[in-house]
Design a protein around this motif. Structure first.
Motif, PDB file in Angstrom:
ATOM      1  N   ASP A 162      -9.451   3.300  -3.371  1.00 44.02           N
ATOM      2  CA  ASP A 162     -10.117   2.743  -2.373  1.00 44.02           C
ATOM      3  C   ASP A 162      -9.562   1.740  -1.246  1.00 44.02           C
ATOM      4  O   ASP A 162     -10.400   1.165  -0.503  1.00 44.02           O
ATOM      5  N   ALA A 163      -8.546   1.175  -1.706  1.00 45.20           N
ATOM      6  CA  ALA A 163      -7.924   0.423  -0.762  1.00 45.20           C
ATOM      7  C   ALA A 163      -6.479   0.293  -0.956  1.00 45.20           C
ATOM      8  O   ALA A 163      -6.112   0.379  -2.115  1.00 45.20           O
ATOM      9  N   TYR A 164      -5.845   0.052   0.072  1.00 46.55           N
ATOM     10  CA  TYR A 164      -4.361  -0.033  -0.073  1.00 46.55           C
ATOM     11  C   TYR A 164      -4.061  -0.970   1.154  1.00 46.55           C
ATOM     12  O   TYR A 164      -4.415  -0.887   2.224  1.00 46.55           O
ATOM     13  N   HIS A 165      -3.071  -1.964   0.526  1.00 55.61           N
ATOM     14  CA  HIS A 165      -2.477  -2.984   1.401  1.00 55.61           C
ATOM     15  C   HIS A 165      -1.143  -2.816   1.317  1.00 55.61           C
ATOM     16  O   HIS A 165      -0.324  -2.980   0.189  1.00 55.61           O
ATOM     17  N   GLU A 166      -0.492  -2.832   2.524  1.00 61.08           N
ATOM     18  CA  GLU A 166       1.137  -2.941   2.618  1.00 61.08           C
ATOM     19  C   GLU A 166       1.332  -4.259   3.550  1.00 61.08           C
ATOM     20  O   GLU A 166       1.055  -4.233   4.668  1.00 61.08           O
ATOM     21  N   LYS A 167       2.084  -5.079   2.974  1.00 57.57           N
ATOM     22  CA  LYS A 167       2.357  -6.397   3.768  1.00 57.57           C
ATOM     23  C   LYS A 167       3.616  -6.731   3.771  1.00 57.57           C
ATOM     24  O   LYS A 167       4.235  -6.743   2.742  1.00 57.57           O
ATOM     25  N   TRP A 168       4.253  -6.599   5.028  1.00 59.75           N
ATOM     26  CA  TRP A 168       5.991  -6.998   5.103  1.00 59.75           C
ATOM     27  C   TRP A 168       5.664  -8.566   5.347  1.00 59.75           C
ATOM     28  O   TRP A 168       4.989  -8.888   6.176  1.00 59.75           O
ATOM     29  N   SER A 169       6.938  -9.295   5.217  1.00 65.15           N
ATOM     30  CA  SER A 169       7.140 -10.714   5.465  1.00 65.15           C
ATOM     31  C   SER A 169       7.530 -10.686   7.073  1.00 65.15           C
ATOM     32  O   SER A 169       7.929  -9.717   7.549  1.00 65.15           O
ATOM     33  N   LYS A 170       7.608 -11.853   7.568  1.00 63.20           N
ATOM     34  CA  LYS A 170       7.915 -11.891   9.014  1.00 63.20           C
ATOM     35  C   LYS A 170       9.319 -11.307   9.515  1.00 63.20           C
ATOM     36  O   LYS A 170       9.357 -10.611  10.506  1.00 63.20           O
ATOM     37  N   ASN A 171      10.342 -11.495   8.510  1.00 62.71           N
ATOM     38  CA  ASN A 171      11.514 -11.121   8.701  1.00 62.71           C
ATOM     39  C   ASN A 171      11.648  -9.552   8.345  1.00 62.71           C
ATOM     40  O   ASN A 171      12.808  -9.185   8.380  1.00 62.71           O
ATOM     41  N   LYS A 172      10.448  -8.918   8.008  1.00 68.26           N
ATOM     42  CA  LYS A 172      10.739  -7.473   7.566  1.00 68.26           C
ATOM     43  C   LYS A 172      11.581  -7.264   6.628  1.00 68.26           C
ATOM     44  O   LYS A 172      11.998  -6.292   6.291  1.00 68.26           O
ATOM     45  N   LYS A 173      11.764  -8.095   5.770  1.00 66.32           N
ATOM     46  CA  LYS A 173      12.632  -8.096   4.283  1.00 66.32           C
ATOM     47  C   LYS A 173      11.758  -7.863   3.141  1.00 66.32           C
ATOM     48  O   LYS A 173      12.276  -7.082   2.554  1.00 66.32           O
ATOM     49  N   GLU A 174      10.713  -8.504   2.807  1.00 71.88           N
ATOM     50  CA  GLU A 174      10.339  -8.438   1.902  1.00 71.88           C
ATOM     51  C   GLU A 174       8.912  -7.779   2.065  1.00 71.88           C
ATOM     52  O   GLU A 174       7.937  -7.839   2.921  1.00 71.88           O
ATOM     53  N   VAL A 175       8.377  -6.711   1.198  1.00 65.98           N
ATOM     54  CA  VAL A 175       7.288  -5.974   1.114  1.00 65.98           C
ATOM     55  C   VAL A 175       6.308  -6.290  -0.034  1.00 65.98           C
ATOM     56  O   VAL A 175       6.886  -6.204  -1.209  1.00 65.98           O
ATOM     57  N   ASP A 176       5.041  -6.289   0.058  1.00 66.00           N
ATOM     58  CA  ASP A 176       4.007  -6.331  -0.973  1.00 66.00           C
ATOM     59  C   ASP A 176       3.150  -5.019  -0.807  1.00 66.00           C
ATOM     60  O   ASP A 176       2.539  -4.977   0.138  1.00 66.00           O
ATOM     61  N   VAL A 177       3.085  -4.527  -2.086  1.00 65.85           N
ATOM     62  CA  VAL A 177       2.040  -3.327  -1.888  1.00 65.85           C
ATOM     63  C   VAL A 177       0.873  -3.663  -2.806  1.00 65.85           C
ATOM     64  O   VAL A 177       1.118  -4.121  -4.118  1.00 65.85           O
ATOM     65  N   ARG A 178      -0.203  -3.386  -2.440  1.00 64.66           N
ATOM     66  CA  ARG A 178      -1.369  -3.841  -3.411  1.00 64.66           C
ATOM     67  C   ARG A 178      -2.410  -2.254  -3.375  1.00 64.66           C
ATOM     68  O   ARG A 178      -2.921  -1.964  -2.201  1.00 64.66           O
ATOM     69  N   ILE A 179      -2.747  -1.610  -4.733  1.00 67.11           N
ATOM     70  CA  ILE A 179      -3.518  -0.696  -4.482  1.00 67.11           C
ATOM     71  C   ILE A 179      -4.519  -1.085  -5.467  1.00 67.11           C
ATOM     72  O   ILE A 179      -4.594  -1.703  -6.530  1.00 67.11           O
ATOM     73  N   GLU A 180      -5.765  -0.916  -4.879  1.00 70.98           N
ATOM     74  CA  GLU A 180      -7.252  -0.861  -5.603  1.00 70.98           C
ATOM     75  C   GLU A 180      -7.624   0.696  -5.840  1.00 70.98           C
ATOM     76  O   GLU A 180      -7.713   1.164  -4.772  1.00 70.98           O
ATOM     77  N   GLY A 181      -7.897   1.040  -7.150  1.00 67.24           N
ATOM     78  CA  GLY A 181      -8.372   2.200  -7.220  1.00 67.24           C
ATOM     79  C   GLY A 181      -9.000   2.474  -8.636  1.00 67.24           C
ATOM     80  O   GLY A 181      -9.051   1.407  -9.485  1.00 67.24           O
ATOM     81  N   GLY A 182      -9.036   3.398  -9.108  1.00 67.43           N
ATOM     82  CA  GLY A 182      -9.586   3.702 -10.378  1.00 67.43           C
ATOM     83  C   GLY A 182     -10.016   5.060 -10.931  1.00 67.43           C
ATOM     84  O   GLY A 182      -9.588   6.133 -10.354  1.00 67.43           O
ATOM     85  N   LEU A 183     -10.999   5.382 -11.598  1.00 68.00           N
ATOM     86  CA  LEU A 183     -11.434   6.810 -12.143  1.00 68.00           C
ATOM     87  C   LEU A 183     -12.781   7.103 -12.129  1.00 68.00           C
ATOM     88  O   LEU A 183     -13.461   6.122 -12.609  1.00 68.00           O
ATOM     89  N   LEU A 184     -13.224   8.162 -11.778  1.00 72.10           N
ATOM     90  CA  LEU A 184     -14.614   8.637 -11.728  1.00 72.10           C
ATOM     91  C   LEU A 184     -14.514   9.505 -13.030  1.00 72.10           C
ATOM     92  O   LEU A 184     -13.794  10.404 -13.123  1.00 72.10           O
ATOM     93  N   TRP A 185     -15.334   9.051 -13.961  1.00 72.53           N
ATOM     94  CA  TRP A 185     -15.533   9.751 -15.205  1.00 72.53           C
ATOM     95  C   TRP A 185     -16.835  10.572 -15.426  1.00 72.53           C
ATOM     96  O   TRP A 185     -17.893  10.260 -15.024  1.00 72.53           O
ATOM     97  N   TYR A 186     -16.597  11.882 -15.849  1.00 73.38           N
ATOM     98  CA  TYR A 186     -17.938  12.737 -15.838  1.00 73.38           C
ATOM     99  C   TYR A 186     -17.987  13.306 -17.278  1.00 73.38           C
ATOM    100  O   TYR A 186     -16.750  13.685 -17.925  1.00 73.38           O
ATOM    101  N   HIS A 187     -19.186  13.332 -17.716  1.00 77.95           N
ATOM    102  CA  HIS A 187     -19.269  13.963 -19.003  1.00 77.95           C
ATOM    103  C   HIS A 187     -19.544  15.601 -18.683  1.00 77.95           C
ATOM    104  O   HIS A 187     -20.343  15.788 -17.817  1.00 77.95           O
ATOM    105  N   VAL A 188     -19.139  16.264 -19.404  1.00 81.56           N
ATOM    106  CA  VAL A 188     -19.039  17.861 -19.315  1.00 81.56           C
ATOM    107  C   VAL A 188     -20.187  18.150 -20.225  1.00 81.56           C
ATOM    108  O   VAL A 188     -20.357  17.982 -21.396  1.00 81.56           O
ATOM    109  N   ILE A 189     -21.494  18.686 -19.657  1.00 77.70           N
ATOM    110  CA  ILE A 189     -22.544  19.022 -20.359  1.00 77.70           C
ATOM    111  C   ILE A 189     -22.436  20.371 -20.605  1.00 77.70           C
ATOM    112  O   ILE A 189     -22.514  21.390 -19.813  1.00 77.70           O
ATOM    113  N   THR A 190     -22.214  21.076 -21.933  1.00 83.46           N
ATOM    114  CA  THR A 190     -22.251  22.573 -22.028  1.00 83.46           C
ATOM    115  C   THR A 190     -23.748  23.290 -22.351  1.00 83.46           C
ATOM    116  O   THR A 190     -23.427  23.981 -23.272  1.00 83.46           O
ATOM    117  N   ALA A 191     -24.615  22.761 -21.959  1.00 78.35           N
ATOM    118  CA  ALA A 191     -25.902  23.027 -22.514  1.00 78.35           C
ATOM    119  C   ALA A 191     -26.056  24.531 -21.705  1.00 78.35           C
ATOM    120  O   ALA A 191     -25.174  25.249 -21.195  1.00 78.35           O
TER     121      ALA A 191
END
Lengths: 576, 420
Positions: A162-191
């Motif tokens: 749900d979020a993705y950030h890519e940040k380069w330094s001013k001189n375009k040498k260093e890059v930071d990547v940040r990912i925010e995410g997760g999992l949606l869990w479902y229970h399978v009902i076999t009735a």
């Protein structure tokens, strides 16, 4: 700022959750998991197909844990699900649930049906094994209830970002990547009306950094800086999510204690459930409160000392050593305390440093250091990754860390002419100069540590190899200047710790530093590296750290960290 | 004030738990009759620690575990629908030895297996008490033997060595379309049911009669003839013909359903025990197997084990009380219609008087103009067999006509009185 904030938030959250209480009385029973190669991207950003694929693989590998059975969905069914998801009509969680119901659930039920009898065998209880049906009728004794339990112990997860950030330094040498995410869990009902029901949404974050001037290799593949940062962030996120999954009540390992012998306990969990050496477990018992509620009252904690091979011989017992021992007897419960297996240690310490007066010059300026010989206060920050599964030795750690300190040493940068004329760099005031009263000391180290617990006390010993640096900086002729001396060496430490709780140890340590003086200088002026030479007959300043060190020790085991230097190592340790 | 409070608390505590060696919990459930000699019981135990103000886990655990063991044995002795101790007399006798009997060392003897893990373990009462649930197998036969040895209960066989244990016939129930003996041949589930009951009976040292077609049919016809007015009940007639003391009829039903592609089945059996001479129902019990993936025979045995143990317990109780009166026979005397009704009445009176001399006890079922249906109990030492009764009756009878036998089986004496 963000990174620091999240780190602190996660550490605090982890500390608070250290005494979390679960409310299930039963021993853990296996669950089956289905997953599909589809990623929900919820946000105004785009990931390349390769990045999406890598993320999915990292998640899949990250949460592939032994306590689950896996229902592999046929490729065509997965493709069909992905195609429909890609159309974009399914935007809400209800839509996704409906899509899962229509495309995946019938297939999951088929797989469950085909495997249920084998899986139900693990649910046959000790009483059943001693009843008529097993002893006289020589039947396995699987009941309809157990088949239904298998059919109803199935879950499916859908990864999301749900979020993705890519940040380069001013001189375009260093890059930071940040990912925010997760999992949606479902229970399978076999009735009668098979369907899924969402029961949890877990999320976390992972960051990665890289320098575009470096060559990177990850998973035996050469990658550029951005991909390296992305992959590290994805691995970190996957590792964090694995811990969060293990924290969910229905997935948390617990079992009754079979034996208590002095400081050891034995319990019926093992490799089949994926427990590992040194894994922390709480020990406690179920207590009914006056209001009728039942809760687990913890009375201590243990660390796993022997992992049983119960995949081939069910019923084998693993062993754990008490760290905080309570009034324990057979029948009490051990409850998993999911952690990353990484301890963050902060070690304020006193170290000795010696700087012998000296000078050197470049073609633009000259640099001189005064004498200094004494102790300085510094702080170590170490990441201690438990590698007991690899070494087969309890409480063995791979350590990566660094030290920081301020050294009260005088240094001066001035013109070569002035220095040449005056010949005494430290006594004469000159017009164009940069004088520093302090230098920054830093070091980075990599090493191996072992701990030996005696109840709540532990002796530890570690050997570290690394590099140290002494740095001064400032302005000369209105331009930035940075001068760093580097030397390599090592350190040995021994310490005594006390376990405050399952996640936190405090203690003291002493050690010996051996970083001999080395004439390795890194001089940068106006963003350019400068060559240096001797300043006439003057010696180079000699910077060394040879001598004893002592300090305090505090470590904490967090449930998640935004930056995990061991993410890749841990991924590869999964098979051990 | 504080001291008074402590004394009051001690009294309350003693009132609640001051039961010496007796179990505290007394909550248990019968899981299955694993075999003719063993039952599996899940019992609750309460653990207390009187010695320490803050209870020690080890003491609580040991105390709860021992209490659960005692409760399991207590359940077999007193609990459920068919305990070993049934009569007030037996219970009173046991009360005298219960303190000694429930000593932990003694209780261990009767536990043939105990689970490694508790089914449930919970600290209650603000952590002062431990409640556990654990599964045990109790050797019921050993327990019974010990009670007999201590003269708490009397084994049926020991009441009269001459009579011994009752003879029991096992026969399936039918709807009437098909004879039970035929059913035994064609339906393997029914046959399995009979085998399980027979196995239980023989293990408990009962004499079992397996009806065989050839042998019984002719007897059956005669019995049927003699009991012309009786509602046609094949099992009853067969039991009378064969001469069993008790007969057990049973039915078997195996229900099945699908869980996914697997078929799970559950066996339900009904088991009824009757007194042969009167057709009186002594006990009925339904047994269920768990719903499982298992073949029918295993499920039927599981269900039958559940039912037959309880039914046997009731047969045993019946036998214990009945045998004190002597050995029971059903006698039907048919008076020839060549006599007028007054003469026939005189004949029946004379027969009745004679039977009162012979029998230790007598119960008339029906007295019609020409038929006399009666139950008699005789001492086996004096009359070891039905023929002895007949012989005595015949020799002592001095009324009109003479006594003749139509048919004599182990439990049924069919006689006629006529001039011929």
């Amino acid at each position: 700022m963000n990174l620091r904030f999240y780190t602190i938030a996660m550490l605090v959250a982890g500390f608070l959750s250290a005494d979390g209480i679960t409310q299930t009385l039963e021993k853990y029973s296996r669950k089956s998991i289905s997953c599909v190669d589809a990623l929900l991207v919820a946000g105004n950003f785009k990931l390349s197909p390769a990045e999406q694929q890598y993320f999915l693989e990292a998640i899949r590998a990250g949460i592939q844990i032994a306590r689950f059975d896996y229902n592999t969905l046929p490729e065509n069914i997965q493709q069909s699900f992905k195609r429909q998801l890609a159309i974009g009509e399914y935007t809400s969680e209800a839509d996704i649930e409906s899509l899962i119901n229509n495309t995946l659930v019938p297939e999951i039920i088929k797989i469950l049906d085909a495997n249920k009898e084998i899986r139900a065998q693990s649910l046959v209880s000790e009483t059943q094994r001693n009843s008529f049906i097993a002893l006289k009728a020589k039947e396995i004794g699987i009941t309809a209830e157990q088949l239904e339990q298998v059919m109803n112990s199935s879950y499916i997860y859908i990864p999301f970002i749900d979020a993705y950030h890519e940040k380069w330094s001013k001189n375009k040498k260093e890059v930071d990547v940040r990912i925010e995410g997760g999992l949606l869990w479902y229970h399978v009902i076999t009735a009668e009306n098979p369907r899924v029901e969402k029961f949890a949404k877990i999320s976390s974050a992972g960051t990665g950094s890289a320098d575009s001037e470096e060559d990177y290799k990850i998973d035996a593949e050469r990658v550029n800086a951005k991909d390296f940062a992305f992959r590290n962030a994805a691995q970190t996120l996957a590792t964090n999510l694995e811990v969060k999954i293990r924290e969910l009540d229905m997935f948390k390992l617990m079992a009754p204690i079979s034996e208590v012998y002095r400081h050891n306990i034995r319990f019926p969990l093992g490799r089949a459930e994926g427990i590992k050496l040194d894994a922390p477990f709480f020990v406690g018992e179920w207590v009914q409160a006056d209001n009728g509620k039942v809760k687990l009252e913890k009375s201590g904690f243990v660390r796993v000392s022997t992992v049983s091979e119960n995949r081939r011989a069910p019923g084998q017992l693993s062993q754990a050593v008490a760290i905080k021992k309570g009034n324990w007897v057979k029948g009490m419960m051990v409850v998993e305390h999911p952690r990353l297996g990484i301890d963050i240690a902060v070690k304020p310490r006193w170290l000795t440093l010696k700087i012998e007066e000296g000078a050197f010059q470049s073609d633009k300026f000259a640099v001189g250091f005064e004498n200094f010989n004494g102790g300085v206060a510094g702080v170590d920050l170490d990441f201690q990754c438990n590698i007991a599964s690899l070494t087969k030795k309890r409480q063995s750690f791979l350590v990566i860390g660094g030290t920081g300190a301020i050294v009260p040493v005088k240094s001066r940068v001035c013109s070569r002419q002035e220095l040449f004329n005056l010949f005494d760099i430290f006594k004469i005031s000159v017009e164009r100069e940069q004088e520093n009263s302090f230098a920054t000391y830093f070091s980075g180290h990599l090493g191996y540590m072992r701990k030996f617990y005696f109840g709540r006390f532990a002796l530890h010993g570690e050997t570290l190899l690394g590099a140290q640096g002494l740095s001064i900086g400032g302005k000369y002729d209105d331009k930035d200047i940075r001068i760093i001396n580097v030397s390599v060496g090592g350190r040995v430490n021994i310490g005594l710790e006390y376990a405050l709780n399952i996640d936190c140890n405090v203690g003291v340590f002493t050690g010996y530093n051996i970083f001999a003086p080395m004439n390795i200088w890194y001089v940068k002026y106006d963003e350019k590296e400068e060559d240096i030479t001797n300043f006439f007959a003057e010696n180079y300043p000699k910077i060394s750290s040879v001598g004893s060190t002592l300090g305090f020790y505090i470590h904490f085991s967090p449930p998640a960290i935004p930056f995990n230097p061991f993410a890749v190592v841990q991924k590869n340790m999964k098979s051990f | 004030m504080q001291r008074i409070l402590i004394v009051i608390l001690l009294i309350i505590n003693n009132g609640l738990f001051g039961q010496g060696n007796l179990p505290r919990a007394r909550e248990a459930v019968l899981l299955e009759s694993s075999s003719p000699s063993e039952v599996m019981v899940r019992a609750t135990g309460f653990g207390i620690d009187r010695k320490h103000r803050k209870p020690k886990a080890k003491t609580l655990d040991k105390s709860a575990n021992n209490d659960a063991k005692k409760t399991a044995v207590w359940f077999v002795l007193f609990g459920g629908s068919d305990p070993l101790l049934q009569t007030d007399g037996e219970k009173q006798k046991f009360e005298k030895i219960q303190e000694d009997f429930f000593k932990t060392d003694n209780i261990h003897k009767y536990i043939s297996w105990e689970a490694d893990y508790y089914d449930k373990r919970l600290r209650i009462d603000n952590g002062k008490m431990l409640k556990v649930e654990k599964t045990f197998k109790i050797n019921k036969s050993l327990l019974e033997a010990e009670l007999v040895k201590r003269s708490i209960i009397i084994k049926p066989a020991s009441i009269s060595k001459l009579v011994g244990m009752p003879t029991i016939m096992v026969i399936p129930e039918t709807t009437g379309d098909i004879a039970p003996l035929e059913l035994l041949k064609i339906d393997p589930d029914i046959k399995k049911g009979a085998e399980v009951i027979e196995s239980y009976l023989t293990a408990k040292k009962y004499t079992v009669i397996v009806p065989e077609q050839q042998q019984v049919l002719q007897e059956l016809t005669a019995t049927q003839y003699a009991l012309g007015g009786v509602e046609e009940d094949y099992s009853y007639l067969l039991a009378l013909s064969i001469g069993s003391d008790v007969y057990i009829s049973y039915n078997v039903f195996v229900a099945s359903r699908k869980i996914g592609s697997s078929t799970v089945k559950k066996a339900v059996v009904g088991c009824r025990a009757y007194e042969t001479t009167t057709g009186r129902l002594l006990g009925t019990e339904t047994g269920y197997s768990r719903e499982r993936l298992a073949p029918n025979p295993a499920l039927i045995e599981e269900a039958m084990n559940d039912a037959v143990d309880k039914v046997l317990s009731r047969i045993s109780n019946y036998w214990k009380s009945d045998i004190k009166r002597g050995v029971q026979y059903k006698m039907i005397v048919s008076v020839s219609d060549s006599y007028d009704s007054d003469e026939a009445e005189d004949i029946i009176f004379k027969i009745s008087d004679l039977l009162k001399e012979i029998a230790s006890s007598l119960k008339e079922n029906s007295v019609a103009d020409y038929t006399y249906d009666v139950l008699i109990w005789v001492t086996p030492e004096q009359y070891p067999s039905a023929t002895d009764i007949y012989r005595t009756l015949k020799s002592r009878y001095n009324g009109a006509g003479s006594v003749k036998k139509i048919s004599i089986s182990r439990k049924l004496i069919l006689l006629s009185v006529s001039d011929e």
